[in-house]
Design a protein around this motif. Structure first.
Motif, PDB file in Angstrom:
ATOM      1  N   ILE A   7       0.863  -1.180   0.000  1.00 44.42           N
ATOM      2  CA  ILE A   7       0.000   0.000   0.000  1.00 44.42           C
ATOM      3  C   ILE A   7       0.902   1.232   0.000  1.00 44.42           C
ATOM      4  CG2 ILE A   7      -1.803   1.284   1.206  1.00 44.42           C
ATOM      5  CD1 ILE A   7      -2.774  -1.310   2.409  1.00 44.42           C
ATOM      6  N   THR A  66      -7.753   4.266   3.163  1.00 44.73           N
ATOM      7  CA  THR A  66      -6.585   3.396   3.040  1.00 44.73           C
ATOM      8  C   THR A  66      -6.603   2.282   4.084  1.00 44.73           C
ATOM      9  OG1 THR A  66      -5.317   5.299   2.255  1.00 44.73           O
ATOM     10  CG2 THR A  66      -4.069   3.364   2.947  1.00 44.73           C
ATOM     11  N   ILE A  86      -8.626  -0.930   3.320  1.00 44.35           N
ATOM     12  CA  ILE A  86      -7.980  -1.968   2.512  1.00 44.35           C
ATOM     13  C   ILE A  86      -7.140  -2.871   3.403  1.00 44.35           C
ATOM     14  CG2 ILE A  86      -6.394  -2.424   0.617  1.00 44.35           C
ATOM     15  CD1 ILE A  86      -9.031  -1.111  -0.215  1.00 44.35           C
ATOM     16  N   PHE A  97      -1.853  -1.153  -3.833  1.00 43.36           N
ATOM     17  CA  PHE A  97      -2.912  -0.156  -3.697  1.00 43.36           C
ATOM     18  C   PHE A  97      -2.262   1.210  -3.497  1.00 43.36           C
ATOM     19  CE2 PHE A  97      -4.808  -4.160  -2.673  1.00 43.36           C
ATOM     20  CZ  PHE A  97      -6.133  -4.072  -3.114  1.00 43.36           C
ATOM     21  N   ALA A  99      -4.259  -0.946  -7.865  1.00 41.61           N
ATOM     22  CA  ALA A  99      -5.591  -0.400  -7.598  1.00 41.61           C
ATOM     23  C   ALA A  99      -5.464   0.962  -6.923  1.00 41.61           C
ATOM     24  CB  ALA A  99      -6.393  -1.348  -6.713  1.00 41.61           C
ATOM     25  N   PRO A 130     -11.576  -0.087  -4.974  1.00 41.57           N
ATOM     26  CA  PRO A 130     -10.450  -0.846  -4.426  1.00 41.57           C
ATOM     27  C   PRO A 130     -10.866  -1.858  -3.356  1.00 41.57           C
ATOM     28  CG  PRO A 130      -9.823   1.433  -4.705  1.00 41.57           C
ATOM     29  CD  PRO A 130     -11.297   1.353  -4.993  1.00 41.57           C
TER      30      PRO A 130
END
Length: 320
Positions: A15, A26, A29, A87, A118, A165
């Protein structure tokens, strides 16, 4: 991690963060993969399927837009070939991140190897910059790709194709360790409320279904609390039973029986969280006939009893 293929090595999820990233979108995820690890380990597995690592341009502490610090690794500290998915964070700091060549070059290297990327929200701007940077660095290898409305080469990225996402993350979990695990995670991370089947239902294709099949699906949802057989929906569709079963699976993506089960699960989950009704009462109101049957279904689907499920979701709800 493909359990059915016997793979036991954790999939590495990266990430990408930057100063001023949005923490809420965020962290959602990261939580999906963390919950997947918890559920997987609770089923007596001796390893976890996912390893999640935060990265930034130079590593160390990165401050989000809410003034909370998150520890990260430097982008150049890992070989990009080791990532299974990447991500890109959202947030007001995207503009400054676009000026950091370390971030853009790192993403360009990921683009070059066809990584699954993503972007979250405005994170698409960083991916777009990486695509353009990559194109500037090489004029071969098929880098001129189909472009969507945001300038991202969709044919290059399995995960940057107009899907949220979080849905990409849930889809990954579903493919790796099972749709039931993905459904449980979906229930646990999404707020209760709203209309339709937002809690339990995986993505279906109702919007593109023909009128007769769409009407039958709606009838099943509205009558899931007392319908005894999906054969009753055949009359709504005005088809032969054989043709109805074939067309429903083809157009909706699941069988009518599975659709009925999912509708009951959605209704059940709402009553468990939004009321204090006893489990037996909820079971009867949702078409399960008894609390014992409801408990069996929940244990199989979510690795939790209805009581445990109620407690999990209740503690996650924000106060009214």
């Amino acid at each position: 991690m493909q359990e059915k293929k016997g793979r036991s090595v954790a999939r590495h999820i990266a990430i990408l963060l930057f100063d001023g990233f949005a923490l809420l979108s965020t962290s959602a995820i990261a939580e999906i993969f963390q919950l997947a690890n918890e559920i997987y380990r609770s089923r007596n597995h001796d390893h976890t399927p996912y390893k999640v690592t935060f990265y930034s341009a130079k590593g160390a502490k990165i401050r989000c837009s809410s003034a909370i610090d998150v520890w990260t690794c430097a982008c150049d500290s890992s070989d990009v070939s080791e990532f299974d998915a990447v991500f890109i964070a959202d947030g007001p700091g995207v503009g400054n991140a676009l000026l950091d060549s370390r971030i853009v070059n790192w993403l360009s290297d990921l683009v070059g190897r066809g990584a699954e990327i993503a972007p979250i929200g405005e994170g698409w701007r960083l991916l777009d910059a990486a695509v353009r940077n990559r194109h500037a660095r090489t004029f071969s290898g098929g880098m001129v790709a189909a472009v969507n409305g945001k300038g991202v080469g969709t044919s290059l990225y399995d995960m940057a194709d107009g899907v949220e996402p979080a849905e990409n993350a849930l889809n990954m979990v579903g493919k790796d360790i099972g749709e039931e695990t993905a459904r449980e995670i979906s229930v646990r991370i999404r707020p209760v409320g709203g209309d339709g089947l937002s809690l339990i239902f995986p993505a279906t294709r109702e919007d593109s279904a023909t009128e007769k099949i769409r009407a039958a699906a709606q009838w099943i949802r509205q009558n899931c609390d007392h319908v005894t057989s999906v054969r009753e929906a055949v009359g709504v569709a005005a088809m032969s039973e054989r043709n109805f079963l074939r067309r429903f699976k083809q157009e909706i993506g699941v069988t009518p029986s599975e659709y009925l089960t999912q509708a009951r699960l959605d209704l059940t989950s709402r009553l468990l969280v939004e009321t204090r009704l006893p489990i037996d009462s909820i079971a009867k109101q949702c078409g399960w006939t008894s609390g014992a049957r409801l408990s069996r279904v929940f244990k199989r689907r979510f690795a939790a009893t209805p009581t445990e499920f109620r407690a999990r979701l209740a503690c996650r709800r924000l106060p009214a």
